[in-house]
Design an enzyme around this catalytic site. Structure first.
Site: not given
Ligand code: IPM
Ligand code: MG
Length: 355
Positions: A142, A191, A223, A247, A251
Protein backbone atom coordinates in the site's frame (compact mmCIF):
# COMPACT_ATOMS: atom_id res chain seq x y z
CA UNK A 1 -14.10 12.05 31.62
CA UNK A 2 -13.94 14.73 28.95
CA UNK A 3 -13.38 13.54 25.39
CA UNK A 4 -12.79 15.53 22.21
CA UNK A 5 -13.63 13.36 19.25
CA UNK A 6 -12.92 14.19 15.61
CA UNK A 7 -15.59 12.97 13.19
CA UNK A 8 -14.68 12.04 9.64
CA UNK A 9 -18.07 11.28 8.10
CA UNK A 10 -16.78 10.89 4.54
CA UNK A 11 -18.93 9.78 1.61
CA UNK A 12 -21.83 7.53 0.65
CA UNK A 13 -23.41 6.01 3.75
CA UNK A 14 -20.57 7.47 5.88
CA UNK A 15 -22.58 10.45 7.22
CA UNK A 16 -25.64 8.32 8.17
CA UNK A 17 -23.70 5.65 10.03
CA UNK A 18 -21.42 8.12 11.82
CA UNK A 19 -24.45 10.10 12.97
CA UNK A 20 -25.94 6.87 14.35
CA UNK A 21 -22.76 6.06 16.26
CA UNK A 22 -22.59 9.62 17.63
CA UNK A 23 -26.12 9.32 19.02
CA UNK A 24 -25.19 6.08 20.72
CA UNK A 25 -21.95 7.54 22.13
CA UNK A 26 -23.84 10.58 23.45
CA UNK A 27 -26.35 8.36 25.20
CA UNK A 28 -23.56 6.34 26.81
CA UNK A 29 -21.78 9.55 27.85
CA UNK A 30 -24.97 10.80 29.51
CA UNK A 31 -25.58 7.52 31.25
CA UNK A 32 -22.06 7.30 32.69
CA UNK A 33 -21.52 11.03 33.32
CA UNK A 34 -18.89 11.78 30.66
CA UNK A 35 -18.54 14.82 28.45
CA UNK A 36 -18.07 14.20 24.73
CA UNK A 37 -17.41 16.93 22.19
CA UNK A 38 -17.55 16.11 18.50
CA UNK A 39 -15.83 18.13 15.77
CA UNK A 40 -16.45 17.21 12.12
CA UNK A 41 -13.70 17.39 9.49
CA UNK A 42 -13.79 16.77 5.77
CA UNK A 43 -12.29 13.67 4.19
CA UNK A 44 -12.52 11.78 0.90
CA UNK A 45 -14.85 12.81 -1.91
CA UNK A 46 -16.61 15.35 0.29
CA UNK A 47 -13.25 17.02 0.91
CA UNK A 48 -12.35 16.91 -2.80
CA UNK A 49 -15.62 18.67 -3.66
CA UNK A 50 -15.16 21.34 -1.01
CA UNK A 51 -11.40 21.94 -1.12
CA UNK A 52 -9.96 20.09 -4.12
CA UNK A 53 -7.99 17.74 -1.83
CA UNK A 54 -9.03 14.35 -0.39
CA UNK A 55 -7.22 15.01 2.90
CA UNK A 56 -7.06 18.72 3.78
CA UNK A 57 -4.33 19.81 6.19
CA UNK A 58 -7.00 21.00 8.61
CA UNK A 59 -8.37 17.45 8.85
CA UNK A 60 -4.97 16.01 9.71
CA UNK A 61 -4.35 18.73 12.29
CA UNK A 62 -7.82 18.28 13.78
CA UNK A 63 -7.32 14.54 14.14
CA UNK A 64 -3.89 14.94 15.69
CA UNK A 65 -5.28 17.48 18.16
CA UNK A 66 -8.26 15.26 19.11
CA UNK A 67 -8.47 12.56 21.78
CA UNK A 68 -9.82 10.08 19.23
CA UNK A 69 -11.22 9.82 15.71
CA UNK A 70 -14.38 8.19 14.37
CA UNK A 71 -14.56 7.63 10.62
CA UNK A 72 -17.39 6.53 8.30
CA UNK A 73 -16.20 5.59 4.83
CA UNK A 74 -14.80 7.27 1.74
CA UNK A 75 -15.17 6.99 -2.01
CA UNK A 76 -17.79 6.74 -4.70
CA UNK A 77 -18.27 6.59 -8.48
CA UNK A 78 -18.10 10.38 -8.75
CA UNK A 79 -14.38 10.33 -7.91
CA UNK A 80 -13.43 6.98 -9.48
CA UNK A 81 -11.77 8.45 -12.54
CA UNK A 82 -9.37 10.71 -10.61
CA UNK A 83 -5.64 9.83 -10.72
CA UNK A 84 -4.54 7.47 -7.90
CA UNK A 85 -2.99 10.11 -5.67
CA UNK A 86 -6.09 12.33 -5.78
CA UNK A 87 -8.69 9.63 -5.07
CA UNK A 88 -10.74 9.62 -1.85
CA UNK A 89 -9.06 6.34 -0.78
CA UNK A 90 -5.73 8.15 -0.75
CA UNK A 91 -7.08 10.18 2.18
CA UNK A 92 -7.68 7.03 4.17
CA UNK A 93 -4.10 5.90 3.63
CA UNK A 94 -2.94 9.46 4.32
CA UNK A 95 -4.68 9.76 7.67
CA UNK A 96 -3.50 6.29 8.74
CA UNK A 97 0.07 7.30 7.88
CA UNK A 98 -0.17 10.80 9.42
CA UNK A 99 -1.45 9.35 12.70
CA UNK A 100 1.07 6.44 12.47
CA UNK A 101 -1.68 3.89 12.96
CA UNK A 102 0.26 0.75 12.18
CA UNK A 103 -1.99 -1.72 14.03
CA UNK A 104 -5.45 -2.47 12.67
CA UNK A 105 -7.63 -4.67 14.86
CA UNK A 106 -10.53 -6.28 13.00
CA UNK A 107 -12.54 -8.63 15.20
CA UNK A 108 -14.93 -11.01 13.46
CA UNK A 109 -17.28 -13.22 15.41
CA UNK A 110 -20.43 -15.07 14.52
CA UNK A 111 -23.32 -13.82 16.64
CA UNK A 112 -25.44 -16.80 17.69
CA UNK A 113 -28.50 -14.80 16.55
CA UNK A 114 -27.01 -14.51 13.06
CA UNK A 115 -26.11 -18.18 12.52
CA UNK A 116 -28.60 -18.40 9.68
CA UNK A 117 -26.90 -15.50 7.93
CA UNK A 118 -23.57 -17.33 7.86
CA UNK A 119 -23.11 -18.62 4.29
CA UNK A 120 -21.15 -21.66 5.53
CA UNK A 121 -22.57 -25.15 6.03
CA UNK A 122 -24.76 -25.47 9.12
CA UNK A 123 -22.30 -27.80 10.87
CA UNK A 124 -19.52 -25.18 10.51
CA UNK A 125 -21.76 -22.27 11.53
CA UNK A 126 -22.93 -24.32 14.51
CA UNK A 127 -19.41 -24.31 15.97
CA UNK A 128 -19.28 -20.51 15.72
CA UNK A 129 -16.06 -18.50 15.59
CA UNK A 130 -14.52 -15.51 17.28
CA UNK A 131 -11.33 -14.27 15.71
CA UNK A 132 -9.25 -11.12 15.62
CA UNK A 133 -7.38 -10.04 12.53
CA UNK A 134 -4.36 -7.91 13.38
CA UNK A 135 -3.55 -6.21 10.11
CA UNK A 136 -0.39 -4.17 9.53
CA UNK A 137 -1.70 -0.81 8.32
CA UNK A 138 1.04 1.63 7.35
CA UNK A 139 3.44 -0.47 5.30
CA UNK A 140 3.69 -3.10 2.61
CA UNK A 141 2.49 -2.74 -0.96
CA UNK A 142 0.00 0.00 0.00
CA UNK A 143 2.88 2.35 0.74
CA UNK A 144 5.75 0.96 -1.37
CA UNK A 145 7.37 2.53 -4.37
CA UNK A 146 5.04 2.62 -7.40
CA UNK A 147 4.76 4.08 -10.83
CA UNK A 148 5.11 3.46 -14.53
CA UNK A 149 8.21 2.44 -16.43
CA UNK A 150 9.31 0.86 -19.69
CA UNK A 151 9.54 -2.92 -19.53
CA UNK A 152 9.83 -5.96 -21.76
CA UNK A 153 6.33 -5.45 -23.19
CA UNK A 154 6.38 -1.66 -23.32
CA UNK A 155 4.97 0.62 -20.67
CA UNK A 156 4.17 -1.17 -17.42
CA UNK A 157 2.82 -0.22 -14.00
CA UNK A 158 4.40 -1.50 -10.79
CA UNK A 159 3.80 -1.49 -7.04
CA UNK A 160 6.29 -2.83 -4.53
CA UNK A 161 5.92 -4.67 -1.24
CA UNK A 162 8.49 -3.63 1.35
CA UNK A 163 8.67 -4.42 5.06
CA UNK A 164 11.37 -3.55 7.57
CA UNK A 165 12.12 -5.65 10.61
CA UNK A 166 10.91 -2.83 12.88
CA UNK A 167 7.51 -2.70 11.18
CA UNK A 168 7.08 -6.46 11.53
CA UNK A 169 8.27 -6.51 15.14
CA UNK A 170 5.75 -3.92 16.28
CA UNK A 171 2.75 -5.51 14.56
CA UNK A 172 3.80 -8.94 15.84
CA UNK A 173 3.98 -7.55 19.39
CA UNK A 174 0.50 -6.09 19.00
CA UNK A 175 -0.77 -9.52 17.94
CA UNK A 176 0.89 -11.37 20.81
CA UNK A 177 -0.36 -8.80 23.33
CA UNK A 178 -3.88 -9.25 21.96
CA UNK A 179 -3.52 -13.04 22.15
CA UNK A 180 -2.48 -12.83 25.81
CA UNK A 181 -5.94 -11.54 26.71
CA UNK A 182 -7.71 -13.94 24.35
CA UNK A 183 -7.06 -17.63 23.69
CA UNK A 184 -3.25 -17.35 23.46
CA UNK A 185 -3.08 -18.52 19.88
CA UNK A 186 -1.51 -16.58 17.00
CA UNK A 187 -1.57 -17.65 13.37
CA UNK A 188 0.78 -15.57 11.24
CA UNK A 189 -0.21 -15.39 7.60
CA UNK A 190 2.27 -14.83 4.80
CA UNK A 191 3.42 -16.07 1.40
CA UNK A 192 6.89 -17.16 2.49
CA UNK A 193 7.11 -19.78 -0.24
CA UNK A 194 7.32 -16.95 -2.79
CA UNK A 195 7.92 -13.51 -1.27
CA UNK A 196 11.10 -12.22 0.34
CA UNK A 197 9.09 -9.80 2.53
CA UNK A 198 7.13 -12.82 3.82
CA UNK A 199 10.34 -14.66 4.69
CA UNK A 200 11.50 -11.69 6.79
CA UNK A 201 7.95 -11.50 8.20
CA UNK A 202 8.04 -15.15 9.28
CA UNK A 203 11.53 -14.98 10.80
CA UNK A 204 10.70 -11.80 12.72
CA UNK A 205 7.36 -13.09 13.99
CA UNK A 206 9.16 -16.18 15.34
CA UNK A 207 11.64 -13.97 17.18
CA UNK A 208 8.84 -12.01 18.84
CA UNK A 209 6.98 -15.27 19.57
CA UNK A 210 9.93 -16.31 21.75
CA UNK A 211 9.06 -13.39 24.07
CA UNK A 212 5.58 -14.88 24.57
CA UNK A 213 6.14 -18.53 25.55
CA UNK A 214 2.53 -18.90 26.68
CA UNK A 215 1.21 -18.12 23.22
CA UNK A 216 1.11 -20.78 20.51
CA UNK A 217 2.32 -19.41 17.19
CA UNK A 218 1.92 -21.10 13.82
CA UNK A 219 2.49 -19.96 10.25
CA UNK A 220 -0.02 -20.31 7.48
CA UNK A 221 0.30 -19.44 3.81
CA UNK A 222 -2.24 -16.87 2.69
CA UNK A 223 -3.86 -19.05 0.02
CA UNK A 224 -4.38 -21.81 2.56
CA UNK A 225 -5.65 -19.24 5.09
CA UNK A 226 -8.31 -18.07 2.65
CA UNK A 227 -9.43 -21.68 2.36
CA UNK A 228 -9.22 -22.46 6.09
CA UNK A 229 -11.38 -19.42 6.90
CA UNK A 230 -14.33 -20.98 5.13
CA UNK A 231 -13.48 -24.58 5.99
CA UNK A 232 -12.81 -24.28 9.70
CA UNK A 233 -13.01 -20.70 10.99
CA UNK A 234 -13.14 -21.76 14.65
CA UNK A 235 -9.43 -22.73 14.50
CA UNK A 236 -8.48 -19.02 14.44
CA UNK A 237 -7.97 -16.85 17.50
CA UNK A 238 -5.55 -14.05 16.58
CA UNK A 239 -4.41 -13.70 12.99
CA UNK A 240 -1.48 -11.41 12.19
CA UNK A 241 -0.75 -10.40 8.64
CA UNK A 242 0.42 -7.75 6.21
CA UNK A 243 -1.54 -4.76 4.99
CA UNK A 244 -2.83 -6.27 1.75
CA UNK A 245 -3.40 -9.84 2.99
CA UNK A 246 -5.25 -8.35 5.99
CA UNK A 247 -7.45 -6.24 3.73
CA UNK A 248 -8.50 -9.27 1.71
CA UNK A 249 -8.89 -11.76 4.55
CA UNK A 250 -10.89 -9.32 6.69
CA UNK A 251 -13.53 -8.99 3.97
CA UNK A 252 -13.69 -12.77 3.77
CA UNK A 253 -13.96 -13.04 7.56
CA UNK A 254 -16.71 -10.44 7.63
CA UNK A 255 -18.81 -12.23 5.06
CA UNK A 256 -18.87 -15.41 7.11
CA UNK A 257 -20.25 -13.43 10.07
CA UNK A 258 -23.33 -12.83 7.95
CA UNK A 259 -22.74 -9.27 6.83
CA UNK A 260 -19.88 -6.85 6.33
CA UNK A 261 -22.25 -4.33 7.92
CA UNK A 262 -21.44 -5.82 11.33
CA UNK A 263 -17.66 -5.45 11.53
CA UNK A 264 -15.92 -2.72 13.50
CA UNK A 265 -12.25 -1.87 13.55
CA UNK A 266 -9.70 0.00 15.58
CA UNK A 267 -6.53 1.45 14.10
CA UNK A 268 -3.90 2.09 16.72
CA UNK A 269 -0.40 3.49 16.95
CA UNK A 270 1.95 4.43 19.73
CA UNK A 271 -0.59 6.73 21.40
CA UNK A 272 -4.00 5.69 22.68
CA UNK A 273 -5.86 8.05 20.37
CA UNK A 274 -6.53 5.70 17.47
CA UNK A 275 -8.99 5.86 14.62
CA UNK A 276 -12.16 3.82 14.67
CA UNK A 277 -14.11 2.84 11.57
CA UNK A 278 -16.34 0.12 10.15
CA UNK A 279 -14.46 -2.21 7.83
CA UNK A 280 -17.02 -1.78 5.06
CA UNK A 281 -16.95 0.90 2.39
CA UNK A 282 -19.15 3.85 1.50
CA UNK A 283 -21.81 1.73 -0.33
CA UNK A 284 -22.80 4.55 -2.72
CA UNK A 285 -25.65 2.44 -4.13
CA UNK A 286 -27.59 2.61 -0.85
CA UNK A 287 -26.42 6.04 0.38
CA UNK A 288 -29.08 8.46 1.60
CA UNK A 289 -31.84 5.81 1.56
CA UNK A 290 -31.79 5.11 5.30
CA UNK A 291 -31.22 1.39 4.75
CA UNK A 292 -27.56 1.01 5.77
CA UNK A 293 -26.66 -1.08 8.79
CA UNK A 294 -25.13 1.26 11.40
CA UNK A 295 -23.95 -1.57 13.69
CA UNK A 296 -20.33 -1.73 12.45
CA UNK A 297 -19.87 1.97 13.16
CA UNK A 298 -21.69 1.79 16.48
CA UNK A 299 -19.41 -1.10 17.50
CA UNK A 300 -16.42 0.94 16.32
CA UNK A 301 -17.59 3.55 18.84
CA UNK A 302 -17.50 0.83 21.51
CA UNK A 303 -13.93 -0.07 20.50
CA UNK A 304 -13.03 3.62 20.83
CA UNK A 305 -14.34 3.73 24.39
CA UNK A 306 -12.35 0.61 25.22
CA UNK A 307 -9.01 1.37 23.56
CA UNK A 308 -8.77 5.17 23.45
CA UNK A 309 -10.35 5.87 26.83
CA UNK A 310 -10.12 2.61 28.80
CA UNK A 311 -13.91 2.69 29.40
CA UNK A 312 -14.58 -1.05 29.40
CA UNK A 313 -17.98 -0.90 31.11
CA UNK A 314 -19.23 1.72 28.67
CA UNK A 315 -17.95 -0.30 25.70
CA UNK A 316 -19.69 -3.42 27.00
CA UNK A 317 -22.91 -1.44 27.42
CA UNK A 318 -22.95 -0.71 23.65
CA UNK A 319 -21.98 -4.27 22.74
CA UNK A 320 -24.70 -5.66 24.98
CA UNK A 321 -27.30 -3.35 23.40
CA UNK A 322 -26.30 -4.67 19.96
CA UNK A 323 -26.49 -8.28 21.21
CA UNK A 324 -29.96 -7.60 22.63
CA UNK A 325 -31.24 -6.04 19.42
CA UNK A 326 -30.04 -9.02 17.40
CA UNK A 327 -31.44 -11.50 19.92
CA UNK A 328 -34.79 -9.69 19.62
CA UNK A 329 -34.73 -10.47 15.89
CA UNK A 330 -34.45 -6.81 14.86
CA UNK A 331 -32.70 -6.58 11.50
CA UNK A 332 -31.51 -4.15 8.86
CA UNK A 333 -31.83 -5.22 5.21
CA UNK A 334 -28.37 -6.82 4.96
CA UNK A 335 -29.22 -9.36 7.71
CA UNK A 336 -32.98 -9.70 7.20
CA UNK A 337 -33.37 -12.32 4.44
CA UNK A 338 -35.69 -9.86 2.74
CA UNK A 339 -38.24 -9.86 5.58
CA UNK A 340 -39.27 -7.08 7.96
CA UNK A 341 -36.08 -5.02 7.71
CA UNK A 342 -35.89 -1.68 9.46
CA UNK A 343 -33.78 1.29 8.40
CA UNK A 344 -30.59 2.83 9.73
CA UNK A 345 -32.40 5.38 11.92
CA UNK A 346 -34.84 2.83 13.34
CA UNK A 347 -31.99 0.42 14.12
CA UNK A 348 -30.18 3.24 15.92
CA UNK A 349 -33.34 3.94 17.95
CA UNK A 350 -33.59 0.26 18.91
CA UNK A 351 -30.01 0.27 20.15
CA UNK A 352 -30.49 3.59 21.99
CA UNK A 353 -33.50 2.12 23.80
CA UNK A 354 -31.30 -0.61 25.21
CA UNK A 355 -28.58 1.67 26.60
C1 IPM B 1 -10.32 -1.16 4.16
C2 IPM B 1 -10.55 -0.60 2.80
C3 IPM B 1 -9.38 0.31 2.44
C4 IPM B 1 -8.11 -0.52 2.50
C5 IPM B 1 -9.51 1.03 1.08
C6 IPM B 1 -10.81 1.76 0.95
C7 IPM B 1 -8.34 1.92 0.81
O1 IPM B 1 -10.74 -1.61 1.88
O2 IPM B 1 -10.14 -0.37 5.11
O3 IPM B 1 -10.32 -2.39 4.30
O4 IPM B 1 -7.80 -1.24 1.55
O5 IPM B 1 -7.42 -0.46 3.51
MG1 MG C 1 -10.90 -3.52 2.74
Amino acid sequence: MKMNIALLRGDGIGPEIVDSAVEVLKKVADKFGHEMNFTPYLIGGAAIDATGKPLPEETVEGCLASDSVLLGAVGGPKWDTLPGDQRPEKALLGIRAAMELYTNLRPARLYPALKDDCPLKAEIAEKGFDLLIVRELTGGIYFGDRGYREGKYGTEAYDTECYSRVEIERIARAAFEAAMVRNKNVISIDKANVLETSRLWRKTVHEIAAEYPEVTCTDMLVDNAAMQLVKNPSQFDVVVTSNMFGDILSDEASQITGSIGMLASASLGKTKRGLYEPIHGSAPDIAGKDIANPIATILSGAMMLRYAFGLEEEALCIEKAVDDVLDAGIRTADISHGEGAIGCKAMTEEILKRI
